[in-house]
Scaffold this motif. Structure first.
Motif, PDB file in Angstrom:
ATOM      1  N   LYS A 122       0.812  -1.225   0.000  1.00  0.00           N
ATOM      2  CA  LYS A 122       0.000   0.000   0.000  1.00  0.00           C
ATOM      3  C   LYS A 122       0.845   1.274   0.000  1.00  0.00           C
ATOM      4  O   LYS A 122       0.392   2.320   0.432  1.00  0.00           O
ATOM      5  N   CYS A 123       2.068   1.179  -0.478  1.00  0.00           N
ATOM      6  CA  CYS A 123       2.948   2.339  -0.534  1.00  0.00           C
ATOM      7  C   CYS A 123       3.083   2.770  -1.989  1.00  0.00           C
ATOM      8  O   CYS A 123       3.420   1.963  -2.851  1.00  0.00           O
ATOM      9  N   LYS A 124       2.810   4.023  -2.252  1.00  0.00           N
ATOM     10  CA  LYS A 124       2.937   4.541  -3.609  1.00  0.00           C
ATOM     11  C   LYS A 124       4.410   4.780  -3.943  1.00  0.00           C
ATOM     12  O   LYS A 124       5.277   4.736  -3.075  1.00  0.00           O
ATOM     13  N   ASN A 125       4.685   5.043  -5.207  1.00  0.00           N
ATOM     14  CA  ASN A 125       6.060   5.181  -5.682  1.00  0.00           C
ATOM     15  C   ASN A 125       6.851   6.238  -4.910  1.00  0.00           C
ATOM     16  O   ASN A 125       7.990   5.997  -4.513  1.00  0.00           O
ATOM     17  N   GLU A 126       6.253   7.393  -4.671  1.00  0.00           N
ATOM     18  CA  GLU A 126       6.961   8.456  -3.954  1.00  0.00           C
ATOM     19  C   GLU A 126       7.370   8.007  -2.551  1.00  0.00           C
ATOM     20  O   GLU A 126       8.482   8.274  -2.099  1.00  0.00           O
ATOM     21  N   ALA A 143       7.867   4.907  -1.571  1.00  0.00           N
ATOM     22  CA  ALA A 143       8.906   3.882  -1.706  1.00  0.00           C
ATOM     23  C   ALA A 143      10.262   4.520  -1.971  1.00  0.00           C
ATOM     24  O   ALA A 143      11.281   4.104  -1.405  1.00  0.00           O
ATOM     25  N   VAL A 164      13.955   1.152  -7.409  1.00  0.00           N
ATOM     26  CA  VAL A 164      12.588   1.106  -6.893  1.00  0.00           C
ATOM     27  C   VAL A 164      11.633   0.834  -8.042  1.00  0.00           C
ATOM     28  O   VAL A 164      11.738   1.449  -9.104  1.00  0.00           O
ATOM     29  N   THR A 207       7.282   0.016  -8.590  1.00  0.00           N
ATOM     30  CA  THR A 207       5.961  -0.049  -7.978  1.00  0.00           C
ATOM     31  C   THR A 207       5.072  -0.973  -8.800  1.00  0.00           C
ATOM     32  O   THR A 207       5.070  -0.903 -10.030  1.00  0.00           O
ATOM     33  N   PHE A 208       4.339  -1.816  -8.112  1.00  0.00           N
ATOM     34  CA  PHE A 208       3.429  -2.750  -8.770  1.00  0.00           C
ATOM     35  C   PHE A 208       2.359  -1.990  -9.532  1.00  0.00           C
ATOM     36  O   PHE A 208       1.756  -1.060  -9.005  1.00  0.00           O
ATOM     37  N   ASP A 263       1.057  -6.516 -13.711  1.00  0.00           N
ATOM     38  CA  ASP A 263       2.412  -6.968 -13.411  1.00  0.00           C
ATOM     39  C   ASP A 263       2.418  -8.430 -12.989  1.00  0.00           C
ATOM     40  O   ASP A 263       1.474  -8.922 -12.358  1.00  0.00           O
ATOM     41  N   LEU A 289       7.816  -7.099 -12.324  1.00  0.00           N
ATOM     42  CA  LEU A 289       8.114  -6.155 -11.248  1.00  0.00           C
ATOM     43  C   LEU A 289       9.589  -6.210 -10.876  1.00  0.00           C
ATOM     44  O   LEU A 289      10.258  -5.186 -10.760  1.00  0.00           O
ATOM     45  N   GLY A 334      14.102   5.278  -9.544  1.00  0.00           N
ATOM     46  CA  GLY A 334      12.807   4.617  -9.624  1.00  0.00           C
ATOM     47  C   GLY A 334      12.298   4.610 -11.038  1.00  0.00           C
ATOM     48  O   GLY A 334      12.880   5.105 -11.959  1.00  0.00           O
TER      49      GLY A 334
END
Length: 76
Positions: free
Chosen positions: A6-10, A12, A43, A45-46, A50, A55, A76
Motif C-alpha cells: 500500500k505504498c505509492k512510488n513516492e 517507496a 525502486v 511499484t506494482f 504486473d 516487477l 525509480g
C-alpha cells in the motif's frame, strides 16, 4: 528486497533514500580498520497486470540506472 504494501512510488523512493543515507553514514570495523559502505537502490511499484517477474525486472533496471549514474543513489 523490501516490499512496502500500500505504498505509492513516492513513498517507496523516500523510504529507499532513508535507507541509502543510513547505510552511507554507518561505519563498520573490520580487522581494526573503519570502513564505509554505500548502496545503489532500484525502486519499482506494482502496476495492474504486473507479474512477479516483470516487477523484479523493472526494479533491477532501476538499480542498474542508479549504478550507471554514479552509484550511491536511488532510481525509480
Amino acid at each position: 528486497m523490501v516490499i512496502l504494501p500500500k505504498c505509492k512510488n513516492e513513498g517507496a523512493i523516500n523510504f529507499a533514500e532513508r535507507v541509502r543515507v543510513a547505510v552511507e553514514r554507518a561505519r563498520f570495523e573490520f580487522e581494526a580498520k573503519e570502513l564505509s559502505v554505500t548502496v545503489s537502490v532500484g525502486v519499482a511499484t506494482f502496476v495492474e497486470g504486473d507479474t512477479q517477474q516483470s516487477l523484479f525486472e523493472r526494479a533491477d533496471q532501476a538499480l542498474y540506472r542508479a549504478k550507471r549514474a554514479g552509484r550511491n543513489q536511488v532510481c525509480g
